[in-house]
Enzyme design. Sequence first.
Site, PDB file in Angstrom:
ATOM      1  N   ASN A   1       9.598  18.928 -14.276  1.00 20.09           N
ATOM      2  CA  ASN A   1       9.612  17.694 -13.284  1.00 20.09           C
ATOM      3  C   ASN A   1      10.635  17.309 -12.687  1.00 20.09           C
ATOM      4  O   ASN A   1      12.129  17.221 -13.482  1.00 20.09           O
ATOM      5  CB  ASN A   1       8.187  17.015 -13.419  1.00 20.09           C
ATOM      6  CG  ASN A   1       7.590  16.034 -12.504  1.00 20.09           C
ATOM      7  OD1 ASN A   1       7.687  16.416 -11.473  1.00 20.09           O
ATOM      8  ND2 ASN A   1       8.270  14.812 -12.147  1.00 20.09           N
ATOM      9  N   LYS A   2      10.720  16.656 -11.546  1.00 20.67           N
ATOM     10  CA  LYS A   2      12.238  15.593 -10.690  1.00 20.67           C
ATOM     11  C   LYS A   2      12.513  15.649 -12.012  1.00 20.67           C
ATOM     12  O   LYS A   2      12.353  14.490 -12.870  1.00 20.67           O
ATOM     13  CB  LYS A   2      11.487  14.794 -10.405  1.00 20.67           C
ATOM     14  CG  LYS A   2      12.250  14.076  -9.029  1.00 20.67           C
ATOM     15  CD  LYS A   2      12.832  15.354  -7.628  1.00 20.67           C
ATOM     16  CE  LYS A   2      11.876  16.174  -7.307  1.00 20.67           C
ATOM     17  NZ  LYS A   2      12.469  16.788  -6.259  1.00 20.67           N
TER      18      LYS A   2
ATOM     19  N   GLN B   1      12.122  10.543  -2.241  1.00 12.03           N
ATOM     20  CA  GLN B   1      10.992  10.438  -2.304  1.00 12.03           C
ATOM     21  C   GLN B   1      10.258   9.544  -2.457  1.00 12.03           C
ATOM     22  O   GLN B   1       8.478   9.043  -1.894  1.00 12.03           O
ATOM     23  CB  GLN B   1      10.340  12.078  -2.853  1.00 12.03           C
ATOM     24  CG  GLN B   1      10.557  13.234  -2.237  1.00 12.03           C
ATOM     25  CD  GLN B   1      11.911  13.696  -3.340  1.00 12.03           C
ATOM     26  OE1 GLN B   1      12.660  12.865  -3.764  1.00 12.03           O
ATOM     27  NE2 GLN B   1      12.179  15.286  -3.481  1.00 12.03           N
TER      28      GLN B   1
ATOM     29  N   ASP C   1       5.953  20.212 -12.885  1.00 18.66           N
ATOM     30  CA  ASP C   1       6.485  21.499 -11.433  1.00 18.66           C
ATOM     31  C   ASP C   1       5.806  22.411 -12.188  1.00 18.66           C
ATOM     32  O   ASP C   1       5.282  24.116 -12.010  1.00 18.66           O
ATOM     33  CB  ASP C   1       7.829  21.385 -11.424  1.00 18.66           C
ATOM     34  CG  ASP C   1       7.985  20.733  -9.900  1.00 18.66           C
ATOM     35  OD1 ASP C   1       8.842  19.411 -10.254  1.00 18.66           O
ATOM     36  OD2 ASP C   1       7.722  20.863  -9.320  1.00 18.66           O
TER      37      ASP C   1
ATOM     38  N   ARG D   1      10.292  28.938   2.724  1.00 23.61           N
ATOM     39  CA  ARG D   1      11.001  28.432   0.961  1.00 23.61           C
ATOM     40  C   ARG D   1      10.910  29.454   0.160  1.00 23.61           C
ATOM     41  O   ARG D   1       9.825  29.353  -1.034  1.00 23.61           O
ATOM     42  CB  ARG D   1       9.448  27.119   0.831  1.00 23.61           C
ATOM     43  CG  ARG D   1       9.911  25.842   1.715  1.00 23.61           C
ATOM     44  CD  ARG D   1      11.268  25.559   2.026  1.00 23.61           C
ATOM     45  NE  ARG D   1      11.436  24.578   0.625  1.00 23.61           N
ATOM     46  CZ  ARG D   1      10.805  22.992   0.169  1.00 23.61           C
ATOM     47  NH1 ARG D   1      10.387  23.307   1.089  1.00 23.61           N
ATOM     48  NH2 ARG D   1      11.128  22.616  -0.920  1.00 23.61           N
TER      49      ARG D   1
ATOM     50  N   ARG E   1       6.201  19.230   2.471  1.00 19.14           N
ATOM     51  CA  ARG E   1       6.925  19.022   1.501  1.00 19.14           C
ATOM     52  C   ARG E   1       6.144  19.164   0.239  1.00 19.14           C
ATOM     53  O   ARG E   1       4.574  18.451   0.860  1.00 19.14           O
ATOM     54  CB  ARG E   1       8.130  19.038   1.011  1.00 19.14           C
ATOM     55  CG  ARG E   1       8.501  17.596   2.116  1.00 19.14           C
ATOM     56  CD  ARG E   1       7.474  16.663   1.138  1.00 19.14           C
ATOM     57  NE  ARG E   1       7.708  16.032  -0.187  1.00 19.14           N
ATOM     58  CZ  ARG E   1       6.980  15.812  -1.223  1.00 19.14           C
ATOM     59  NH1 ARG E   1       5.860  14.722   0.130  1.00 19.14           N
ATOM     60  NH2 ARG E   1       7.013  15.314  -1.818  1.00 19.14           N
ATOM     61  N   GLY E   2       5.815  19.738  -0.556  1.00 18.39           N
ATOM     62  CA  GLY E   2       5.266  19.984  -1.875  1.00 18.39           C
ATOM     63  C   GLY E   2       4.183  21.028  -1.553  1.00 18.39           C
ATOM     64  O   GLY E   2       3.748  21.771  -1.406  1.00 18.39           O
TER      65      GLY E   2
END
Lengths: 360, 360
Positions: A257-258, A206, A247, A96, A51-52
Site C-alpha cells: 500500500n502507499k 492525498q 494495492d 495510465r 484517480r484511484g
Amino acid sequence: MQSLPFPFPVVQWKDGQVVLIDQTLLPGKLEYRRCADIETLCLAIRELAVRGAPAIGVAAAYGLALSWNLNRGAGRPLTDILSAFQDDRVSLAATRPTAVNLFWALDRLGRLAENLVAAADLDADGIGVALLAEAHAVLEQDIAMSRALGLAGQELLPDSATVLTHCNAGGLATGGYGTALGVIFAAREAGKSISVYADETRPLLQGARLTAWELADQGIDVTVICDSAAATVLAQGRIDAVITGADRIVANGDAANKIGTYPLAVLAHRHGVPFYVAAPVSTFDPDTASGKGIVIEERDPQEVQEFHGSRSTPAGVKAFNPAFDVTPGELITAIITDRGVFKPPYTSSLRALGPDMELK
Amino acid sequence: MQSLPFPFPVVQWKDGQVVLIDQTLLPGKLEYRRCADIETLCLAIRELAVRGAPAIGVAAAYGLALSWNLNRGAGRPLTDILSAFQDDRVSLAATRPTAVNLFWALDRLGRLAENLVAAADLDADGIGVALLAEAHAVLEQDIAMSRALGLAGQELLPDSATVLTHCNAGGLATGGYGTALGVIFAAREAGKSISVYADETRPLLQGARLTAWELADQGIDVTVICDSAAATVLAQGRIDAVITGADRIVANGDAANKIGTYPLAVLAHRHGVPFYVAAPVSTFDPDTASGKGIVIEERDPQEVQEFHGSRSTPAGVKAFNPAFDVTPGELITAIITDRGVFKPPYTSSLRALGPDMELK
C-alpha cells in the site's frame, strides 16, 4: 456541513457526457470536468482529475459508452463504428499504463461491444444503450463492493471510535463510497459516531487534500497530522483502530500500500491498536507467496523534492521515492473485504475465498 | 563541491557587526544577514534566520557584545551604558521565549558586564573587549563541544556507513559543527566515507532544506526521503545507523526530539539497526525521572496545513501539530555526548556524569 450526496458523484453520466469531480482542484474548489469527447476524458485521467484504480475503471467504462455514442452516425455500418470505438479503447488504455482496473473495465465493455456486433441482434442505438447499461453496472458493482466491505468492517468499530487512516482509500478513489473510508461511512450509516485522524501522506498529500476533504464534506470529524506524528497519536492512546487500503495483497496476507503504511502497522502493533487493511477481493494476488515477491515501484524524485509545487530540497540533491511499502501479514489484525473479514494466519484463512482467489 | 569552510560561519563577528547565514533563504540562496543593531538581530532570531538552540545562544552572546559597543559613547558613564545594555538584553530575551541556550548566553554575558561595571577596573572600551572575548568563547566552546561529541560518536560508525538522520542537528543549528551531523563530520575527518539518508522532516522540512543543504555543501553524499519512507530504507537494509539530536534527555534516557524521531527508533529496533541520540550533556535533565514527565509542546496547526505558503489541507479542517515526541531510553542503543558515549541502562550509566548532571 455535507455538500455532496452519498455515495459521491465521482464519475457520472450526464447529458450524454462523462462528468467527473476534478480532483486536481480539491480541496480548494469543488468543480466538475465535463468530458464530451474521448480526448478530454483521456486528458482528465492523465492529469489525475480522476484517480484511484476503481474510479478510473468506472471512468473508462463510461468513456467507451461515450465513444460508441459519438461514433454511431445515421446508417454507419456497425463494423465502422466498432473500428473507431477500438481506437478510442486504445487511447484510453494508454492513459495510465499500470492501472489494472482501467484495463479490466476497457476489456469488459470492449468484449461486450465485439460480441453485440458479432451477434447482430441490435442496431447501433441498441448497442449504445447496452454499453451504457454496462458502464452503469460497473459503477453500481463498485459501490456494492464498497457497501459490502463497509458493512463487514464497521462491525469492528465501537461507537465513538477514533480511526487513523493513511492516503485516500475513500469515495474519491472509487465509485463514491470507498474502502478504508467506506468502513467509516458504513459505521456512520449504522448510527455510530466516528472521528478520524488523517495522515497527510507525503509526497502527494492525498490524505491532507482528499481524505480530509471528503470526510469534512460528509460531516465526519477529521484532524490532519504529519505522517511522522502518527506514532505520537498512537502512543497517546488517541486511536482505537488504524484502517488503510491496499494495492495488492498476496497469499500470506502481506499487503502493498502507499508508502508510510508499514510503519503505521509496526507502531499500531507496539501500542496494542488493531491494524486493519480494507480492500476488495479483486486486490488479492494468490500467485505471489509473500511480500518478498512484490517489486517496490519508485516514482519521480521530484515529488519528494517539492511540496505542493514549492521546492524544498536544494537543487542537485537526490531523493528516493518508493511509491509503496509492504506490511507483513503478521502485523495485520484483519483484512476487511467485500466477502467478509479475514484474520491471520492468512495463508489458510484466505483459502476460504476459494476459486475467487484466482479472479485477479 | 564544498562552498563553505568547516566549521560553518553560522554566526560571525565581522566589522563590528553580527553576521548570520540567513537560513530563511536556504536552500535556495546562501546569503548573510548583517546585523548592525539589536533590532535587526532580534528580527533575525524571530524570523528564524538563525535557529537551533546553540546557534541562537551564540548569536545572543554576540548581540550583547554589539549592544555594549553601540551604547558606549565618549565619556558616557558606565552605569548609563549598562542600563541601555540591559534594555537590549530584555529585547533579545523576548525573541524566542522557550530557547534555553538564549537565556543561558544572555545571563553569561549580562552577569559579566554587571560584574565588570561593579569592579570598575576597566573603562567602557575595556569592558567591550571583554564582552566580545566572552562571546567568542561561547562560540568556541560550542564548537569544542561538537568536536568532542563527534569524536566520541564517530567511533561507532564503520567506514562506508550509511546513516539515517532526522531534522537538522547539524552545523546550522549550532556554532557550525553540529551534534548528529557532527558525528558524520568527525567520521569524515577520521577518513571514513559516510552516506546519509535525510528525512525531509515535516512540517517545517528542516531535513530537506537544511540537512540536505549542509551535507551537500560539505561534499557528503545525501539522499532526501519522505519521513514515511524511512521504514522502507530500514527494511531494505540500506541503513547502518540512525543518528538524531535531542532537545531534552531525562534521567532514564528517554529523549524528546523533533516529531518523527520516536517512530524511527521503533523501526530501527525492529530491523536491528543501532539508534543513536547525539546531544551535549547540557541537554540532560536529571530532575525528570522519565519521558512521562515531558510535556509535549503543540505548535501552530497552520504548519501542517501548509508549506511555504502553499495550502494542502481544506479550509476549516483541523490539524494537530505536536512539535516533538519522546523516544524511550530502552530503544536508544547509545547516547553520544561531549563527555563520551553512554549505554543503557541510562538510569545508572548517566550517573557517571556526576555533578555535571546538575548543570542544567
